[in-house]
Design an enzyme around this catalytic site. Structure first.
Site, PDB file in Angstrom:
ATOM      1  N   ASP A  69       0.861  -1.186   0.000  1.00 33.99           N
ATOM      2  CA  ASP A  69       0.000   0.000   0.000  1.00 33.99           C
ATOM      3  C   ASP A  69       0.898   1.237   0.000  1.00 33.99           C
ATOM      4  O   ASP A  69       1.031   1.945   0.999  1.00 33.99           O
ATOM      5  CB  ASP A  69      -0.946   0.003   1.197  1.00 33.99           C
ATOM      6  CG  ASP A  69      -2.091   1.002   1.024  1.00 33.99           C
ATOM      7  OD1 ASP A  69      -2.094   1.736   0.016  1.00 33.99           O
ATOM      8  OD2 ASP A  69      -2.969   1.051   1.906  1.00 33.99           O
ATOM      9  N   ASN A 154      -7.857  -1.520   7.801  1.00 28.35           N
ATOM     10  CA  ASN A 154      -8.033  -0.490   8.827  1.00 28.35           C
ATOM     11  C   ASN A 154      -8.204   0.905   8.228  1.00 28.35           C
ATOM     12  O   ASN A 154      -8.035   1.911   8.917  1.00 28.35           O
ATOM     13  CB  ASN A 154      -6.867  -0.502   9.822  1.00 28.35           C
ATOM     14  CG  ASN A 154      -5.535  -0.212   9.142  1.00 28.35           C
ATOM     15  OD1 ASN A 154      -5.453  -0.119   7.916  1.00 28.35           O
ATOM     16  ND2 ASN A 154      -4.484  -0.081   9.930  1.00 28.35           N
ATOM     17  N   HIS A 155      -8.538   0.992   6.932  1.00 31.38           N
ATOM     18  CA  HIS A 155      -8.836   2.288   6.339  1.00 31.38           C
ATOM     19  C   HIS A 155     -10.198   2.769   6.855  1.00 31.38           C
ATOM     20  O   HIS A 155     -11.135   1.984   6.978  1.00 31.38           O
ATOM     21  CB  HIS A 155      -8.842   2.195   4.807  1.00 31.38           C
ATOM     22  CG  HIS A 155      -7.469   1.932   4.253  1.00 31.38           C
ATOM     23  ND1 HIS A 155      -7.253   1.645   2.925  1.00 31.38           N
ATOM     24  CD2 HIS A 155      -6.249   1.917   4.843  1.00 31.38           C
ATOM     25  CE1 HIS A 155      -5.959   1.456   2.728  1.00 31.38           C
ATOM     26  NE2 HIS A 155      -5.332   1.620   3.883  1.00 31.38           N
ATOM     27  N   HIS A 172      -8.093   7.763   6.588  1.00 25.89           N
ATOM     28  CA  HIS A 172      -6.890   6.941   6.416  1.00 25.89           C
ATOM     29  C   HIS A 172      -7.039   6.100   5.160  1.00 25.89           C
ATOM     30  O   HIS A 172      -7.973   5.318   5.033  1.00 25.89           O
ATOM     31  CB  HIS A 172      -6.751   6.017   7.648  1.00 25.89           C
ATOM     32  CG  HIS A 172      -5.675   4.988   7.538  1.00 25.89           C
ATOM     33  ND1 HIS A 172      -5.772   3.749   8.163  1.00 25.89           N
ATOM     34  CD2 HIS A 172      -4.482   4.984   6.895  1.00 25.89           C
ATOM     35  CE1 HIS A 172      -4.678   3.051   7.913  1.00 25.89           C
ATOM     36  NE2 HIS A 172      -3.882   3.778   7.141  1.00 25.89           N
ATOM     37  N   ASN A 269       3.682   5.016   4.722  1.00 23.72           N
ATOM     38  CA  ASN A 269       4.300   3.864   4.040  1.00 23.72           C
ATOM     39  C   ASN A 269       4.965   4.387   2.781  1.00 23.72           C
ATOM     40  O   ASN A 269       4.305   4.503   1.748  1.00 23.72           O
ATOM     41  CB  ASN A 269       3.245   2.820   3.621  1.00 23.72           C
ATOM     42  CG  ASN A 269       2.846   1.885   4.733  1.00 23.72           C
ATOM     43  OD1 ASN A 269       3.285   2.016   5.860  1.00 23.72           O
ATOM     44  ND2 ASN A 269       1.996   0.939   4.418  1.00 23.72           N
ATOM     45  N   PRO A 300      -3.098   8.265  14.238  1.00 24.88           N
ATOM     46  CA  PRO A 300      -4.449   7.839  14.641  1.00 24.88           C
ATOM     47  C   PRO A 300      -4.391   6.731  15.689  1.00 24.88           C
ATOM     48  O   PRO A 300      -3.454   5.937  15.728  1.00 24.88           O
ATOM     49  CB  PRO A 300      -5.028   7.299  13.335  1.00 24.88           C
ATOM     50  CG  PRO A 300      -3.827   6.747  12.614  1.00 24.88           C
ATOM     51  CD  PRO A 300      -2.683   7.667  12.957  1.00 24.88           C
ATOM     52  N   SER A 307      -6.934  10.068  18.736  1.00 25.02           N
ATOM     53  CA  SER A 307      -5.945  10.258  17.678  1.00 25.02           C
ATOM     54  C   SER A 307      -5.254  11.599  17.926  1.00 25.02           C
ATOM     55  O   SER A 307      -5.732  12.420  18.713  1.00 25.02           O
ATOM     56  CB  SER A 307      -6.607  10.240  16.295  1.00 25.02           C
ATOM     57  OG  SER A 307      -7.211   8.987  16.028  1.00 25.02           O
ATOM     58  N   HIS A 324       2.974   5.558  13.508  1.00 26.57           N
ATOM     59  CA  HIS A 324       1.879   5.885  12.579  1.00 26.57           C
ATOM     60  C   HIS A 324       0.520   5.515  13.124  1.00 26.57           C
ATOM     61  O   HIS A 324      -0.487   5.664  12.434  1.00 26.57           O
ATOM     62  CB  HIS A 324       2.103   5.208  11.232  1.00 26.57           C
ATOM     63  CG  HIS A 324       1.693   3.766  11.155  1.00 26.57           C
ATOM     64  ND1 HIS A 324       2.075   2.820  12.079  1.00 26.57           N
ATOM     65  CD2 HIS A 324       0.930   3.095  10.234  1.00 26.57           C
ATOM     66  CE1 HIS A 324       1.565   1.643  11.742  1.00 26.57           C
ATOM     67  NE2 HIS A 324       0.864   1.783  10.640  1.00 26.57           N
ATOM     68  N   GLY A 325       0.452   5.035  14.352  1.00 25.52           N
ATOM     69  CA  GLY A 325      -0.830   4.658  14.917  1.00 25.52           C
ATOM     70  C   GLY A 325      -0.637   3.835  16.174  1.00 25.52           C
ATOM     71  O   GLY A 325       0.443   3.840  16.784  1.00 25.52           O
TER      72      GLY A 325
END
Length: 396
Positions: A69, A154-155, A172, A269, A300, A307, A324-325
């Site tokens: 991705d 997880n988008h 996201h 990414n 997030p 977040s 990143h999360g």
């Protein structure tokens, strides 16, 4: 932060499993890594390299470390509204309007590309860039229809409130199917080349492309185009979100842009040229954001948790990067085994979302504690805004 003994590896995570450490050791042992690999506070095991790994490489890039991705990341936009402006309004109606404007789930694309006027300019930009850089898109004849679609896993899309009860739009996503095709093509090329050169690798997903080869140049060109697509994809979805949100608030299309006062759009990414350890390197952030001093980014949590909008501190040991999360604690399979749709409903109390068992693997309990992740990241970023969601839309 501590060094993993005998390895070019620094770890910023207070909670991390042995498999993630072993994956990071393999990556750090690659001969072109300089000065070291950094494991972010949300690091967890992934395919090839661990997610939450920052990898600086000299004259080489590992396509599978960037991942499939390409350009996946976050976008957030603050609006002129506050929580009181939402009072008495039906959030379920807004959720349904968002779902009509933005195709959800893997394989779901736009039926046409002319519903929104702003889409035309983005497609023209991407088409011109593809022509100028000689990008081969024959593998993705429907890439135009993918622009403005969310994807799965997880988008997500959310409406959030910050610490001052101001309303934010938040989402996201990445480069969708076209980015996946580009990544898969170059991962296979790297694996084939390393095999033909009799290079022994700890695992096939650490196959790399040396900078001196035409295959490297082709990958970097197509990678940068996919990263551009991902940025444009998030911007497209945010503009659609803003359009339907404005209409829901009683503002016509001509005034939709006026409801937005701030925007942040960042990858987590990707690969780009940077300087670290006194050398020019290709820095791959696989599940990490740019945290150079003053750079704004988005971290997030999971659905149902907080977040953060942050600013980088430029921490050299962390390779000017940040998490990143929240990072997964349990695999999707394990989460589905442990939790039910009722468990998810209990955790999402007070938040408008699409109910159903298909989102159980995204329950907050399947992720690390975002508060601990942010505590571990204190030397990497400072918090600018803290968000909590009132509405969530997931891809399946």
């Amino acid at each position: 932060m501590h060094q993993i003994g005998g390895h070019k590896l620094l770890n910023f995570a207070s909670h991390i499993d042995d498999n993630t450490i072993e994956q990071a050791k393999e990556t750090a042992a690659m001969p072109f890594v300089h000065p070291h690999v950094a494991l972010m506070p949300d690091a967890h095991s992934g395919k090839g390299s661990a997610v939450g790994t920052v990898i600086p490489t000299i004259d080489a890039v590992i396509p599978a470390a960037v991942g499939v991705d390409i350009g996946c990341g976050m976008i957030a936009a603050r609006t002129v509204y506050t929580e009181s402006d939402l009072a008495g309004r039906n959030l379920a109606d807004l959720r349904e309007e968002i779902e009509r404007a933005i195709p959800l789930s893997p394989g779901n694309y736009n039926a046409n590309i002319d519903r929104f006027e702003f889409t035309r300019d983005r497609l023209a930009d991407l088409e011109a860039s593809a022509r100028a850089e000689n990008i081969d898109l024959s593998h993705s004849p429907k890439w135009r229809e993918q622009l403005g679609s969310l994807g799965g896993g997880n988008h997500f899309i959310e409406l959030c409130l910050d610490e001052q009860q101001r309303v934010w739009m938040f989402l996201h996503s990445g480069s969708r199917g076209v980015g996946n095709k580009i990544a898969q093509k170059h991962i296979k090329i790297a694996q084939r080349l390393c095999k033909s050169w009799w290079i022994e690798l700890p695992n096939p997903d650490l196959a790399y492309l040396p900078q001196s080869t035409p295959e490297f140049s082709c990958y970097i060109r197509e990678l940068h185009w996919a990263q551009r697509f991902a940025l444009q994809n998030r911007a497209e979805m945010m503009d659609r979100f803003r359009t339907v949100f404005a209409a829901w608030m009683g503002v016509d299309a001509n005034g939709a842009a006026d409801i937005e006062v701030d925007r942040v759009n960042c990858h987590h990414n990707y690969t780009q040229k940077e300087q670290h350890g006194g050398r020019d390197v290709w820095l791959t952030r696989k599940g990490a954001v740019d945290a150079h001093e003053g750079v704004r980014a988005i971290i997030p949590g999971s659905m149902g948790t907080r977040s953060y909008i942050v600013r980088g501190k430029g921490n050299a040991a962390g390779l000017c990067s940040a998490p990143h999360g929240a990072g997964r604690r349990f695999s999707r399979t394990e989460a589905r085994r442990r939790f039910t749709a009722d468990d998810l409903a209990a955790r999402m109390q007070g938040i408008e979302y699409r109910h159903g068992a298909e989102w159980v693997d995204e329950i907050p309990d399947a992720y690390k504690d975002i508060d601990q992740v942010m505590a571990d990241a204190a030397d990497l970023v400072e918090v600018e805004h803290q968000l909590r969601q009132v509405l969530n839309v997931k891809g399946t």
